[in-house]
Design a protein around this motif. Sequence first.
Motif, PDB file in Angstrom:
ATOM      1  N   ILE A 135       0.950  -1.154   0.132  1.00  0.00           N
ATOM      2  CA  ILE A 135       0.125   0.121   0.026  1.00  0.00           C
ATOM      3  C   ILE A 135       0.807   1.271   0.016  1.00  0.00           C
ATOM      4  N   LYS A 136       1.820   1.408   0.862  1.00  0.00           N
ATOM      5  CA  LYS A 136       2.681   2.397   1.049  1.00  0.00           C
ATOM      6  C   LYS A 136       3.705   2.843  -0.151  1.00  0.00           C
ATOM      7  N   ASN A 137       4.061   1.323  -0.865  1.00  0.00           N
ATOM      8  CA  ASN A 137       4.778   1.539  -2.157  1.00  0.00           C
ATOM      9  C   ASN A 137       3.787   2.105  -3.410  1.00  0.00           C
ATOM     10  N   LEU A 138       2.586   1.756  -3.365  1.00  0.00           N
ATOM     11  CA  LEU A 138       1.821   2.486  -4.301  1.00  0.00           C
ATOM     12  C   LEU A 138       1.561   3.884  -3.981  1.00  0.00           C
ATOM     13  N   GLU A 139       1.345   4.295  -2.851  1.00  0.00           N
ATOM     14  CA  GLU A 139       1.140   5.598  -2.412  1.00  0.00           C
ATOM     15  C   GLU A 139       2.483   6.664  -2.817  1.00  0.00           C
ATOM     16  N   ASP A 140       3.817   5.831  -2.788  1.00  0.00           N
ATOM     17  CA  ASP A 140       4.998   6.347  -3.149  1.00  0.00           C
ATOM     18  C   ASP A 140       4.992   6.674  -4.639  1.00  0.00           C
ATOM     19  N   ARG A 141       4.492   5.674  -5.169  1.00  0.00           N
ATOM     20  CA  ARG A 141       4.470   5.850  -6.760  1.00  0.00           C
ATOM     21  C   ARG A 141       3.470   6.938  -7.268  1.00  0.00           C
ATOM     22  N   MET A 142       2.209   6.885  -6.455  1.00  0.00           N
ATOM     23  CA  MET A 142       1.284   8.048  -7.120  1.00  0.00           C
ATOM     24  C   MET A 142       1.983   9.401  -6.505  1.00  0.00           C
ATOM     25  N   ASN A 143       2.245   9.692  -5.379  1.00  0.00           N
ATOM     26  CA  ASN A 143       2.863  11.004  -4.895  1.00  0.00           C
ATOM     27  C   ASN A 143       4.447  11.397  -5.339  1.00  0.00           C
ATOM     28  N   VAL A 144       5.298  10.607  -5.878  1.00  0.00           N
ATOM     29  CA  VAL A 144       6.671  10.839  -6.008  1.00  0.00           C
ATOM     30  C   VAL A 144       6.876  12.165  -6.954  1.00  0.00           C
ATOM     31  N   ALA A 145       6.178  12.004  -7.897  1.00  0.00           N
ATOM     32  CA  ALA A 145       6.382  13.497  -9.024  1.00  0.00           C
ATOM     33  C   ALA A 145       6.272  14.883  -8.313  1.00  0.00           C
ATOM     34  N   PHE A 146       4.972  14.866  -7.712  1.00  0.00           N
ATOM     35  CA  PHE A 146       4.875  16.048  -7.105  1.00  0.00           C
ATOM     36  C   PHE A 146       5.458  16.309  -5.778  1.00  0.00           C
ATOM     37  N   ASP A 147       5.789  15.283  -5.037  1.00  0.00           N
ATOM     38  CA  ASP A 147       6.504  15.505  -3.594  1.00  0.00           C
ATOM     39  C   ASP A 147       7.923  15.831  -3.976  1.00  0.00           C
ATOM     40  N   THR A 148       8.285  15.173  -5.029  1.00  0.00           N
ATOM     41  CA  THR A 148       9.902  15.589  -5.196  1.00  0.00           C
ATOM     42  C   THR A 148      10.005  16.985  -5.762  1.00  0.00           C
ATOM     43  N   ASP A 149       9.304  17.558  -6.595  1.00  0.00           N
ATOM     44  CA  ASP A 149       8.955  18.678  -7.055  1.00  0.00           C
ATOM     45  C   ASP A 149       8.856  19.790  -6.264  1.00  0.00           C
ATOM     46  N   ARG A 150       7.772  19.595  -5.232  1.00  0.00           N
ATOM     47  CA  ARG A 150       7.661  20.393  -4.362  1.00  0.00           C
ATOM     48  C   ARG A 150       8.377  20.745  -3.157  1.00  0.00           C
TER      49      ARG A 150
END
Length: 362
Positions: A135-150
């Motif tokens: 579950i956490k790994n899927l959430e990481d995949r869904m959020n990584v682009a935005f969270d690294t950028d911001r």
Amino acid sequence: HELMARKVTDILLVSSPYEAFIMEEEGRLAERIIHEYRGLNLSRPPMLTWASTSQEAIEALHRKKFDLVITMPLVDDTDAYVLGRTIRQSFPDLPVFLLVHKTGQHWLDHKAVDRASIDRVYVWQGNIDLLLALIKNLEDRMNVAFDTDRAKVRVIIMVEDSPVHYSSLLPILYKEIVTQTQAAMEESVNYEHRIFRMRARPKILVAETYEEALDLYRRYQPYLLGVLSDVRFPRNGMMDENAGFTLLSMIRAENPDLPLLNLSSEEANRINAGRIPAVFVNKNSPALNTEIHNFFMQYLGFGDFVFRLSDGQEIARASNLGAMEKILPTIPDASVNYHASRNHFSSWFMARSEVMLASKLK
């Protein structure tokens, strides 16, 4: 507040009554997930909805919005890949994971995996932590682009093509990250700060081929905390015996200070890993958890900050930011210079979600 915005809140579990019973027996699924989420100070735990036939599953999907489908290999004689394809037709963006018991080896064959219908295959060995990790790994995949950028959130890449191995490694990695984040949270000023720290924890991204790994490396290179790689995995559509060494050597040439971990089942690969140089861990080691824990503590900025001289001699250590502040004026310039020139300070602050300070120092 905008970090980890996309969450897995509703999961559809598709399995026969017997498999559902076995999984419940091995640890009261829903209860354990809720308990773990509370223990980790995570927000709302995901809800599990169970369907015992493929027809029931399709009806449930049309009735309610789900973030993830987890299916067993065979449900009422419907093959998981057939079910996956059916789901894809109506819900093309919905992730579908296949959960296989250790005995179902034929499901783990690379050639058998139909990527058009199943996103990833996991191996269930009675470890409830695997569900939390996927579950956490899927959430990481869904959020990584935005969270690294911001917020410049850190990324750890794991390259592993075997479902058996990544199913056992992911829970270990997430346990390390969460334990470290909780330790850092103890120093937090208030509840809000704690939640931010949890959301800004490093993310784990899994690649199963050389091309996938290279793509992730190129995309998230400025945010990398470390790379963990197997030795043998597909490259150019063929199984490459040395893909891991090729990848890690290329990364080492471009990033002399980036922590690299080589995971392999063959002890003979230790010598090649040393040439890169990368830390080597044998996947079959009885102390696998401890060795991965040590890698996180020593190389990824988790645990105490150990001040050393260039010959490796330890002169002091700081367990938290307060201790670091007190101890810093007493440290010889040579030691400060040694760590600063190798990005050790920025890694240590980054592991504590002190993103702005870490970025300035880097």
